[in-house]
Design an enzyme around this catalytic site. Structure first.
Site, mmCIF file in Angstrom:
data_model
loop_
_atom_site.group_PDB
_atom_site.id
_atom_site.type_symbol
_atom_site.label_atom_id
_atom_site.label_comp_id
_atom_site.label_asym_id
_atom_site.label_seq_id
_atom_site.Cartn_x
_atom_site.Cartn_y
_atom_site.Cartn_z
ATOM 1 N N ASP A 189 -41.835 37.882 -57.828
ATOM 2 C CA ASP A 189 -43.224 37.842 -58.292
ATOM 3 C C ASP A 189 -43.345 37.490 -59.760
ATOM 4 O O ASP A 189 -42.390 37.563 -60.515
ATOM 5 C CB ASP A 189 -43.840 39.233 -58.118
ATOM 6 N N LYS A 247 -48.242 35.529 -58.075
ATOM 7 C CA LYS A 247 -49.688 35.437 -57.864
ATOM 8 C C LYS A 247 -50.370 35.699 -59.191
ATOM 9 O O LYS A 247 -49.985 36.588 -59.919
ATOM 10 C CB LYS A 247 -50.164 36.507 -56.871
ATOM 11 N N MET A 285 -54.081 46.852 -63.289
ATOM 12 C CA MET A 285 -54.896 45.663 -63.023
ATOM 13 C C MET A 285 -56.321 45.838 -63.555
ATOM 14 O O MET A 285 -57.281 45.371 -62.938
ATOM 15 C CB MET A 285 -54.940 45.371 -61.510
HETATM 16 N N1 SAH Z 1 -45.948 47.538 -58.313
HETATM 17 C C1 SAH Z 1 -46.219 47.530 -59.729
HETATM 18 C C2 SAH Z 1 -47.695 47.388 -60.011
HETATM 19 C C3 SAH Z 1 -48.292 46.103 -59.495
HETATM 20 S S1 SAH Z 1 -49.980 45.926 -59.934
HETATM 21 C C4 SAH Z 1 -45.648 48.798 -60.362
HETATM 22 O O1 SAH Z 1 -45.253 49.729 -59.656
HETATM 23 O O2 SAH Z 1 -45.564 48.836 -61.581
HETATM 24 C C5 SAH Z 1 -49.860 45.001 -61.409
HETATM 25 C C6 SAH Z 1 -50.299 45.833 -62.598
HETATM 26 O O3 SAH Z 1 -49.229 46.665 -63.030
HETATM 27 C C7 SAH Z 1 -50.673 45.037 -63.822
HETATM 28 O O4 SAH Z 1 -51.983 44.547 -63.746
HETATM 29 C C8 SAH Z 1 -50.517 46.072 -64.909
HETATM 30 O O5 SAH Z 1 -51.621 46.957 -64.911
HETATM 31 C C9 SAH Z 1 -49.320 46.857 -64.421
HETATM 32 N N2 SAH Z 1 -48.050 46.402 -65.048
HETATM 33 C C10 SAH Z 1 -46.945 46.029 -64.407
HETATM 34 N N3 SAH Z 1 -45.949 45.746 -65.277
HETATM 35 C C11 SAH Z 1 -46.457 45.971 -66.511
HETATM 36 C C12 SAH Z 1 -45.941 45.894 -67.835
HETATM 37 N N4 SAH Z 1 -44.681 45.522 -68.081
HETATM 38 N N5 SAH Z 1 -46.747 46.219 -68.868
HETATM 39 C C13 SAH Z 1 -48.006 46.600 -68.655
HETATM 40 N N6 SAH Z 1 -48.554 46.694 -67.434
HETATM 41 C C14 SAH Z 1 -47.796 46.400 -66.362
#
Ligand code: SAH
Length: 262
Positions: free
Chosen positions: A34, A56, A169
């Site tokens: 991803d 995406k 998000m």
């Molecule tokens: N499965 C992922 C989340 C997916 S939704 C998890 O467990 O972390 C995607 C959201 O995750 C982004 O919009 C943001 O809010 C957050 N996110 C993921 N990686 C990030 C990062 N390195 N820094 C800040 N926000 C992050």
């Protein structure tokens, strides 16, 4: 028929990969990854593996989920070890559940490998604990992207009394989210943190208040984790702590929301 590993890649810092994820990446024949997967992690993949980007964009899905499912099926028929690599943890807003269900329905063997989720690791790298004795005894993790088709499914009123609210998000809708939380009855002067690109070298923190975000939102770029609650004030204390190696409760005296009876 091969096996599909649905693997969490953690929030960014490659060292937050689990040993299990690392071992599986080393033996992968193909990796479908991803947008949120830090490209540095791809250095750990078996050099002979095929890398397939299925990223995406926020809001606009460049590759529909059905297409990703179709690719998983396609590669599982072709290769022994198929890795579906996702940012953070696969089951936290990652649609990993949908993919597992699809594999289950199609009789494709699969294994789930949890990852370190951004919802707690990103605030943590920003020095913000989601729970803290006397300040936060509960937290909730909510999506800021709250529609499926035309149906809204976040009940913001439910978050009035949760000490710490974490939003994933949420960057695009930050203004509306802040308004919803104020309407739900939260204190407008409550601190809000956005931790952008957490756990990477480009990590940046923006501190604000619900009121400010609802009226004149600060500049923030995705991906970011939005944290609302008095624990946000701790980021200063923890920063100081990290710098001095000392931690004193005295430093917390003026933190709003600290209960005096604890
Ligand atoms: N499965 C992922 C989340 C997916 S939704 C998890 O467990 O972390 C995607 C959201 O995750 C982004 O919009 C943001 O809010 C957050 N996110 C993921 N990686 C990030 C990062 N390195 N820094 C800040 N926000 C992050």
């Amino acid at each position: 028929m091969g096996k599909v590993y649905i693997v969490g890649a953690g929030p960014g810092d490659p060292e937050l990969l689990t040993l299990k994820a690392y071992r599986i990446l080393k033996k992968a024949d193909v990796v479908l990854y991803d947008r949120l997967v830090n490209e540095d992690i791809l250095n750990y993949v078996n050099p002979l593996a095929k890398l397939v980007y299925v990223g995406k964009e926020d809001g606009k899905h460049t590759i529909p989920q059905e297409e990703i499912n179709r690719l998983l099926l396609f590669y599982a028929k072709l290769y022994k070890n198929v890795v579906r690599l996702k940012g953070g943890d696969p089951f936290i807003f990652g649609r990993g559940g949908e993919e597992a269900l699809f594999l289950e329905r199609n009789g494709i063997p699969y294994e789930l490998v949890p990852g370190v989720s951004s919802f707690y690791a990103v605030p943590e790298y920003g020095g913000i604990p989601l729970t803290f004795r006397g300040i936060s005894s509960s937290f909730a993790v909510v999506t800021g992207h709250e529609t499926v088709g035309k149906r809204k499914y976040v009940n913001w009123k439910a978050f009035k009394d949760i000490d710490t609210v974490v939003i994933l998000m949420g960057v695009k809708n930050r203004r509306r989210i802040a308004k919803e939380l104020i309407n739900a009855g939260r204190n407008p002067y409550e601190p809000v943190a956005f931790v952008e690109r957490g756990t990477t070298e480009d990590q940046r923190i923006v501190i604000s208040t619900l009121k400010e975000v609802s009226e004149n939102p600060p500049e923030v770029n995705p991906p970011a984790v939005m944290v609302i609650g008095n624990v946000v004030n701790l980021h200063k204390v923890l920063k100081e702590f990290n710098e001095t190696g000392r931690f004193t409760y005295g430093a917390l005296k003026d933190t709003p929301g600290r209960h005096t009876d604890t």
